[in-house]
Design a protein around this motif. Structure first.
Motif, PDB file in Angstrom:
ATOM      1  N   LYS A 230       1.893  -2.900   4.115  1.00  0.00           N
ATOM      2  CA  LYS A 230       1.137  -4.039   4.622  1.00  0.00           C
ATOM      3  C   LYS A 230       1.787  -4.480   5.913  1.00  0.00           C
ATOM      4  O   LYS A 230       3.005  -4.610   5.978  1.00  0.00           O
TER       5      LYS A 230
ATOM      6  N   VAL B  18      -6.890  -4.862   8.722  1.00  0.00           N
ATOM      7  CA  VAL B  18      -7.998  -4.412   7.880  1.00  0.00           C
ATOM      8  C   VAL B  18      -9.055  -3.843   8.819  1.00  0.00           C
ATOM      9  O   VAL B  18      -8.906  -3.901  10.038  1.00  0.00           O
TER      10      VAL B  18
ATOM     11  N   GLU C 166      -5.805  -7.491   2.671  1.00  0.00           N
ATOM     12  CA  GLU C 166      -4.881  -6.373   2.884  1.00  0.00           C
ATOM     13  C   GLU C 166      -4.016  -6.132   1.649  1.00  0.00           C
ATOM     14  O   GLU C 166      -3.703  -4.997   1.309  1.00  0.00           O
TER      15      GLU C 166
ATOM     16  N   LEU D  73      -6.079  -4.199  -0.595  1.00  0.00           N
ATOM     17  CA  LEU D  73      -6.158  -2.796  -0.159  1.00  0.00           C
ATOM     18  C   LEU D  73      -4.974  -2.016  -0.715  1.00  0.00           C
ATOM     19  O   LEU D  73      -5.108  -0.880  -1.165  1.00  0.00           O
ATOM     20  N   LEU D  74      -3.784  -2.653  -0.685  1.00  0.00           N
ATOM     21  CA  LEU D  74      -2.595  -1.969  -1.192  1.00  0.00           C
ATOM     22  C   LEU D  74      -2.681  -1.768  -2.695  1.00  0.00           C
ATOM     23  O   LEU D  74      -2.206  -0.765  -3.224  1.00  0.00           O
TER      24      LEU D  74
END
Lengths: 381, 250
Positions: free
Chosen positions: B84, B90, B155, B158-159
């Motif tokens: 991150k 993003v 974000e 997303l991880l």
């Protein structure tokens, strides 16, 4: 979650509507011969081929962010592959059947050079028309994208590569016909069907290829790979940290785009009945970029219709007596207006209207205020 | 036991300036390690080194027994490292859901993904993820329109979708409200154990919530390592932070 499934349904409806619009446009293209005479059909077929070329650029520029200024290189190579095999089908006036093509005789070439041999077979030529441009694009893409060349440098390199091929063809007049290109071609015959440039068979051939290419490209953009390409366009660096090999994706986009452009080039030779170095010239290549921009580069259909519209208008204006001297001015004014007021092209305008139709509300207002803690309460209520 | 992530004598040079000079760092599997230090200590560069954004001029970086320092970024990501960034990164043109679909990267090859249509089934899990970070009502919203805090959350989501063994977080709570920071701390405490986390952070309150062991960097080296209490009383750490008001105000 109720609002969510509603939003999902809206997204699904949009996807269905998109496919429907594509299908309707293609059906319209197939119905055109009902109203047009053979001369007009040939003209429209030419615009369809140019539309296909613009659609190919939209795939690499609009979806993957690769501004390929040398898109006409793939187009021209496809066109020459087709012209070479058709040239070998004509019976030369001077040397009789099985003789050398006329321009080689004029240039005192003793025998058919080796790279012309495979073009005795139409099947090989058709394959070459796709594979040669695709292979060259792949090679070029491999060098550029492995080396992480991006942005304006990609544009310069692709443009330069096209100019090199163009000069090579002009320079090697003995083998390529030089400035004159390859003219006086036989008609393409596949499985006993003859494709006369001014017959509706050719028109249907072009329309079928265009439809197939359009839907293949649409499927590609709607696949996961298409999504990753859009992510790459958006933020290339970030994509790498999710484990995707960005270079592979960009090479793939450029190769598929070149293959479609190659097919378009082959069809162009059939429709125009010759191949010329201008087919891979700077002027055509830059025109494609403008067509894409006008139609909407991130819409395959938009780019295609943009090309047909602009090329069609260009044809009409330059032939009409009123605009004989001012047609370039009219075209220029149109570009300026589109770029100023419709940065996403005409397709952007359509999308905006579709948003109104399907979401009822504009996209920005679609989301309720941020609710990190409040969600549970709303669900309970 | 071999550490999950190990940096051995790693150095980085930016035009002759050693941003990281002989850094040694070892993180156990399942540990949550906080990385702190004054500005310019080389914390972000240390994360850049692990994820391949920056190449070391000396030393080696190991994930388990695998050497990372010679791999390309995407290979490191495939080996199990997620990152991150400090500035939330993003895909602004894509919707929240599409962002999550990109991050869900079980298959990474072009050909297989070209033949893969975006199916509903796998996206159910992604919707759960979105609701975990409070973005369930924003799934179809373009990420560019999210607020700063929401972008941070996206974000992080997303991880989670990427589901890497090792997650590197660069200032995950920057720009978050107090409540949001608390929620992040709670989330990180849940991730601990299943994932190995390395978190660069300035907010000492947040570090106290989540941190077991803290590593302090100064001038490209490891200065001290220990619990929050040990670090706060460490004489050299105090000296390094002197002038910025001490560690509590860093």
């Amino acid at each position: 979650m109720i609002g969510n499934s509603k939003a999902n349904r809206a997204v699904n409806r949009r996807a269905v509507a998109q496919v429907a619009v594509y299908a309707v446009v293609c059906a319209g293209i197939f119905l055109l011969p009902l109203w047009l005479n053979d001369f007009m059909l040939n003209k429209v077929a030419r615009y369809l081929v140019l539309g296909m070329l613009a659609m190919a650029l939209s795939l690499s520029w609009g979806y993957a962010g690769i501004l390929n200024l040398g898109q006409a290189m793939s187009f021209g190579l496809g066109s020459y592959c087709m012209a070479m095999t058709l040239k070998l089908r004509t019976v030369p006036v001077h040397t009789g059947p099985e003789g050398l093509p006329d321009f080689m005789v004029w240039n005192n070439v003793p025998a058919l050079p080796w790279f012309w041999w495979p073009f005795h077979s139409t099947a090989v030529a058709l394959a070459a028309g796709v594979l040669v441009p695709a292979g060259l694009a792949m090679l070029l893409g491999w060098f550029m994208f492995r080396g992480r060349v991006t942005g304006v440098y990609t544009a310069i390199i692709t443009l330069a590569a096209m100019v090199v091929v163009n000069l090579l063809i002009i320079d090697q007049q003995r083998y390529t016909g030089g400035f004159n290109g390859i003219t006086d071609l036989a008609q393409l015959t596949i499985l006993g069907v003859e494709f006369d440039a001014y017959a509706s068979t050719t028109y249907y051939l072009v329309a079928s290829c265009l439809t197939a290419a359009l839907f293949i490209a649409l499927a590609f953009t709607r696949s996961k790979a298409g999504l990753i390409l859009q992510a790459i366009r958006d933020h290339e660096e970030r994509v790498r940290y999710f484990g995707y090999d960005v270079a592979h994706y960009k090479i793939a986009a450029m190769t598929v785009s070149a293959a479609i452009a190659g097919v378009a080039g082959m069809l162009y030779t059939v429709v125009m009945e010759f191949a010329s170095p201008t087919f891979l010239g700077v002027q055509l290549s830059l025109s494609v970029v403008i067509w894409c921009a006008v139609g909407g580069r991130s819409s395959l259909l938009g780019a295609m219709l943009g090309a047909m519209l602009v090329a069609g208008m260009q044809g009409m204006l330059s032939e009409s007596e009123t605009f004989l001297e001012t047609w370039t001015l009219v075209m220029g004014a149109m570009f300026v207006l589109v770029v100023l007021f419709l940065p996403k092209g005409l397709a952007g305008l359509v999308h905006m209207l579709a948003d109104r139709l399907f979401d009822r509300r504009p996209r920005v207002a679609l989301a309720p205020p941020p609710a990190v803690a409040g969600t549970g309460e709303r669900e309970a209520a | 036991m071999t550490p999950h992530l190990e940096l051995r004598d790693v150095s980085v040079s930016f035009n002759g300036f050693l941003a990281v000079a002989g850094l040694n760092l070892a993180v156990r599997r399942g540990e949550l390690r906080c990385l702190i230090g004054p500005n310019g200590a080389g914390k972000t560069t240390a994360l850049d080194l692990v994820c391949g954004k920056v190449r070391p001029v000396a030393g080696s970086i190991l994930l388990g027994t695998k050497r990372l320092d010679r791999l390309e970024e995407h290979e490191i990501a495939r080996a199990g490292v997620g990152r991150k960034f400090q500035v939330p990164s993003v895909f602004k043109d894509l919707s929240v859901r599409e962002n999550l679909e990109v991050a869900y990267c079980k298959t990474t090859g072009v050909l297989r993904n070209a033949l893969r249509f975006r199916r509903r089934a796998e996206s159910d899990g992604l919707e759960k993820l979105a609701s975990l970070v409070g973005l369930e009502d924003q799934l179809h919203r373009q990420a560019g329109y999210l607020s700063h805090g929401q972008t941070q959350w996206l974000e992080i989501a997303l991880l989670l979708a990427q589901n890497s063994e090792l997650i590197l977080m660069d200032e995950p709570t920057a720009g978050m409200t107090v409540q949001e920071t608390l929620k992040t701390a709670e989330l990180f405490n849940r991730l601990k154990g299943r994932h190995t986390l390395v978190v660069v952070e300035h907010d000492m309150g947040f570090i106290k919530e989540i941190g077991d062991v803290i590593s302090v960097m100064h001038q490209g080296r490891l200065l001290a390592e220990g619990t929050v209490r040990e670090i706060e009383q460490h004489a050299e750490v105090r000296r390094a932070y002197l002038g910025t008001g001490g560690i509590g105000h860093a």
